[in-house]
Design a protein around this motif. Structure first.
Motif, PDB file in Angstrom:
ATOM      1  N   CYS A 114       0.816  -1.217   0.000  1.00  0.00           N
ATOM      2  CA  CYS A 114       0.000   0.000   0.000  1.00  0.00           C
ATOM      3  C   CYS A 114       0.851   1.268   0.000  1.00  0.00           C
ATOM      4  O   CYS A 114       1.904   1.318   0.653  1.00  0.00           O
ATOM      5  N   ALA A 139      -1.159   2.343  -8.954  1.00  0.00           N
ATOM      6  CA  ALA A 139      -2.124   1.242  -8.909  1.00  0.00           C
ATOM      7  C   ALA A 139      -1.926   0.286 -10.081  1.00  0.00           C
ATOM      8  O   ALA A 139      -2.143  -0.923  -9.947  1.00  0.00           O
ATOM      9  N   TRP A 143       0.107  -1.995  -6.825  1.00  0.00           N
ATOM     10  CA  TRP A 143       0.062  -1.449  -5.480  1.00  0.00           C
ATOM     11  C   TRP A 143      -1.372  -1.061  -5.136  1.00  0.00           C
ATOM     12  O   TRP A 143      -2.219  -0.885  -6.016  1.00  0.00           O
ATOM     13  N   VAL A 144      -1.638  -0.916  -3.831  1.00  0.00           N
ATOM     14  CA  VAL A 144      -2.947  -0.475  -3.350  1.00  0.00           C
ATOM     15  C   VAL A 144      -2.820   0.980  -2.909  1.00  0.00           C
ATOM     16  O   VAL A 144      -1.964   1.313  -2.086  1.00  0.00           O
ATOM     17  N   VAL A 145      -3.654   1.840  -3.469  1.00  0.00           N
ATOM     18  CA  VAL A 145      -3.659   3.258  -3.090  1.00  0.00           C
ATOM     19  C   VAL A 145      -4.574   3.437  -1.880  1.00  0.00           C
ATOM     20  O   VAL A 145      -5.747   3.070  -1.917  1.00  0.00           O
ATOM     21  N   ALA A 161      -6.885   5.507  -9.133  1.00  0.00           N
ATOM     22  CA  ALA A 161      -6.647   4.071  -8.990  1.00  0.00           C
ATOM     23  C   ALA A 161      -7.758   3.259  -9.646  1.00  0.00           C
ATOM     24  O   ALA A 161      -7.498   2.259 -10.332  1.00  0.00           O
ATOM     25  N   GLY A 166      -7.147  -0.475 -10.908  1.00  0.00           N
ATOM     26  CA  GLY A 166      -6.321  -0.900  -9.792  1.00  0.00           C
ATOM     27  C   GLY A 166      -7.132  -0.989  -8.515  1.00  0.00           C
ATOM     28  O   GLY A 166      -8.368  -0.880  -8.521  1.00  0.00           O
ATOM     29  N   LYS A 167      -6.441  -1.164  -7.422  1.00  0.00           N
ATOM     30  CA  LYS A 167      -7.097  -1.351  -6.134  1.00  0.00           C
ATOM     31  C   LYS A 167      -6.837  -0.155  -5.222  1.00  0.00           C
ATOM     32  O   LYS A 167      -5.748   0.419  -5.227  1.00  0.00           O
ATOM     33  N   THR A 168      -7.843   0.172  -4.415  1.00  0.00           N
ATOM     34  CA  THR A 168      -7.723   1.319  -3.521  1.00  0.00           C
ATOM     35  C   THR A 168      -8.565   1.103  -2.267  1.00  0.00           C
ATOM     36  O   THR A 168      -9.607   0.442  -2.321  1.00  0.00           O
TER      37      THR A 168
END
Length: 363
Positions: A114, A139, A143-145, A161, A166-168
């Protein structure tokens, strides 16, 4: 009655905060057992308000614990305690880690790699564009925002993201079921569906000024570092940066015009030692073992891409799950370094984390 259910139920009694739970547990309270008169008197001796002690006496019982559990299930709110295997390892390292976290969405994201992205609630066009762009790029690398779903830089980071598929994760300063600010209801729904929203506040907790600085320690605590995009001299984002430094995490700042009040805080952070960031690569180069190409397929990662430390770790992880404590006993590296290399191996699709802080080879 399970211990975790008792702890979660106690956490939802009005007036029970981090310190009261700490006092209860330090006094030997078993969340699966009874509350004795001696224990309640001990709380009074520790200066817990009498009204809070009486509220505990009147509410906490097996029936109440059962109702709390059923209500969370009905509302599709997950709860994870400090003692659960799913609790994020990075968060355990901070001062006063939450005893209970409530989550709507994908709980596993809280244990991902993260990066916190934070900033002012009233950014310039430049700040909005930079926040969205950098969040999208980070993202896209898996990576996780993490941010706070506030108006401004926070919401732009979440949107960036999401736009990058992506993932957040949003850490709220309210109950996990309370949308604040209300005009971000659409973003909240998308985060709960495609990412996660979490809070240490019991469901139903309304916004109060003191809760937002408090949640900032969780934003930074989940993350390997914090990126501040735009922030005035007195900004909540700087509180997150302070927490990040206290927690031994990296701090990054985007420079801005010296004539802009919105950049006074970020420019000051750079003067104080935060890394100046003009592109995502400035962040990634601080974590060489965690970087990967955007959307790299698992099979493209070859053993030669592993660092010596990653290769050593991988040699101890086989088809049978191994606990992180076993790895720490067998490998002479600091716990933080082991955790970082484990995250890198997960990103490279070489290993997978299982419940209970256990790891197994991937594929």
């Amino acid at each position: 009655m399970e211990e975790r259910d008792g702890l979660i139920a106690m956490h939802q009694i009005q007036g029970i905060g981090w310190h009261t739970l700490h006092k209860l547990l330090e006094a030997g309270w078993n969340p699966a057992g009874e509350l004795t008169s001696d224990l309640l008197q001990h709380l009074r001796d520790l200066r817990v308000p009498g009204s809070t002690v009486e509220r505990i006496r009147g509410k906490w019982n097996p029936s109440f614990v059962r109702r709390v559990k059923e209500e969370l299930k009905r509302r599709r709110i997950a709860a994870v305690t400090y003692f659960d295997p799913e609790y994020p390892e990075y968060l355990k390292e901070i001062a006063q880690p939450p005893w209970v976290l409530y989550i709507k969405g994908d709980l596993s994201l809280l244990s991902g790699v993260c990066l916190a992205v934070v900033g002012t609630r009233n950014p310039t066009h430049y700040g909005r564009r930079v926040a969205r762009k950098m969040a999208a790029e980070i993202a896209s690398r898996g990576w996780v925002v993490v941010s706070g779903m506030a108006a401004g830089v926070d919401s732009e980071a979440h949107r960036g993201a999401l736009e990058a598929n992506g993932k957040t994760v949003a850490v709220l300063g309210t109950g996990v079921d309370v949308v604040y600010p209300k005009h971000l209801r659409g973003l909240y729904a998308e985060l709960a569906e495609k990412g996660a929203v979490c809070s240490e506040m019991p469901p139903g907790t309304a916004p109060r000024p003191g809760l937002f600085p408090q949640r900032n320690r969780i934003i930074s605590g989940l993350s390997v570092g914090t990126l501040v995009v735009e922030a005035a001299e007195r900004s909540g984002a700087l509180i997150t940066a302070d927490f990040s430094m206290e927690q031994g995490r990296e701090v990054f700042a985007v420079p801005g015009p010296v004539t802009s009040e919105k950049s006074a805080g970020t420019n000051r952070l750079i003067q104080q030692g935060a890394k100046c960031v003009t592109g995502v690569q400035d962040i990634l180069e601080e974590f060489p073992s965690l970087d990967q190409s955007p959307r790299a397929p698992a099979e493209s990662t070859e053993p030669s891409d592993l660092s010596p430390e990653e290769g050593l770790l991988l040699s101890f992880i086989r088809d049978e799950p191994v606990h992180i404590d076993e790895l720490r006993e067998q490998i002479s590296l600091p716990p933080g370094e082991i955790h970082r290399h484990l995250l890198s191996l997960q990103l490279k699709k070489r290993i997978r984390q299982l419940p209970g802080s256990r790891f197994v080879r991937e594929g």
